[in-house]
Design an enzyme around this catalytic site. Structure first.
Site, short mmCIF file in Angstrom:
data_model
loop_
_atom_site.label_atom_id
_atom_site.label_comp_id
_atom_site.label_asym_id
_atom_site.label_seq_id
_atom_site.Cartn_x
_atom_site.Cartn_y
_atom_site.Cartn_z
N ASP A 1 0.85 -1.19 0.00
CA ASP A 1 0.00 0.00 0.00
C ASP A 1 0.88 1.24 0.00
O ASP A 1 2.08 1.16 0.28
CB ASP A 1 -0.91 0.00 1.24
N TYR B 1 -14.19 5.38 -13.58
CA TYR B 1 -14.21 4.28 -12.63
C TYR B 1 -14.82 3.02 -13.25
O TYR B 1 -14.28 1.92 -13.15
CB TYR B 1 -14.99 4.71 -11.39
#
Length: 258
Positions: free
Chosen positions: A36, A162
């Site tokens: 991450d 998206y």
């Protein structure tokens, strides 16, 4: 497939669905590499799980490769879960009719780069590492789960970028599963609906907003929990007959235009 004693790379693992997946993988006996960009949260989760945090921006192939190498040093890398993603909203054409107010093209490219290209990059790098492993008794070398969204099918106003990125993940599921069948690696996609993650904020107003959102779900009339998503991811990883599938986990919702 038994994942105990294996390592697992989870992108976007520092929070939300990714964190829930990481916890369930660790509970199943895997050593989790928390991949991450959120260093504080990622390192804390890795410590909690007895895993390893690696800073990974999924638009950087070198960082993905490093995470895969780190995972391979811990134990045989047999699991990849791609949960990293962003979802900014913008309309395709602006209200004032000027070219300048049209959807920012760089924003569109960034969403595709993170959500779609980043997912494929992680698949090809981790899949290569898995191909070098000795197969298990079942003939499997590993399993991959990519996180899409119901927006791949029911994209709302403002979700052109998206939905494009998540639709791409859905579209590549079967051909990539067919590619990786040659090395004994399964590939599935989980498409979440409305999930209760930090994206909605905290406090009384946030809870009221989430309750209103939940009313649009067929049943049960609430947002899903990250743990409910994670359990489906785990099923796709461990069920050896799950391959090339896209599974909606959404309470039966079909998203309206807005």
């Amino acid at each position: 497939m038994d994942i105990s004693g294996s390592s697992a790379v989870v992108t976007g693992a520092a929070s939300g669905i990714g964190a829930a997946v990481a916890r369930q993988l660790a509970a199943a006996g895997a050593t989790v590499v928390v991949a991450d960009v959120q260093a504080d949260k990622g390192a804390a989760l890795a410590e909690e799980l007895g895993g390893v945090f690696v800073h990974v921006d999924v638009t950087d192939t070198a960082q993905i490769t490093n995470a895969v190498e780190v995972a391979s040093e811990q134990a045989p890398l047999r699991v990849l879960v791609n949960s990293a993603g962003i979802g900014p909203a913008a309309r395709t054409v602006g209200r004032d009719g000027t070219y300048e107010s049209a959807h920012d093209l760089d924003l569109y490219k960034r969403v595709i780069a993170i959500n779609l290209i980043g997912t494929f990059d992680a698949v090809r790098i981790a899949g290569t590492a898995m191909s070098r492993l000795e197969p298990l008794a079942s003939g499997e070398r590993g399993a991959i789960v990519n996180l899409a969204s119901v927006a791949a099918f029911d994209g709302q106003i403002g979700q052109a970028a998206y939905s494009s990125s998540k639709g791409g993940i859905v579209g590549m599921t079967l051909p990539v599963a067919r590619d990786l069948a040659a090395i004994g690696v399964r590939v599935n996609t989980v498409a979440p609906g409305l999930i209760d993650t930090p994206i909605y904020g905290e406090g009384e107003k946030a809870e009221e907003f989430k309750a209103r959102l939940g009313e649009s779900v067929l049943f049960p009339k609430r947002l899903g929990s990250p743990e409910e998503l994670a359990s489906m991811v785990l099923e796709c990883l461990t069920n050896s007959y799950m391959n090339g599938a896209v599974v909606r986990v959404d309470g039966g919702i079909r998203m309206p235009p807005k």
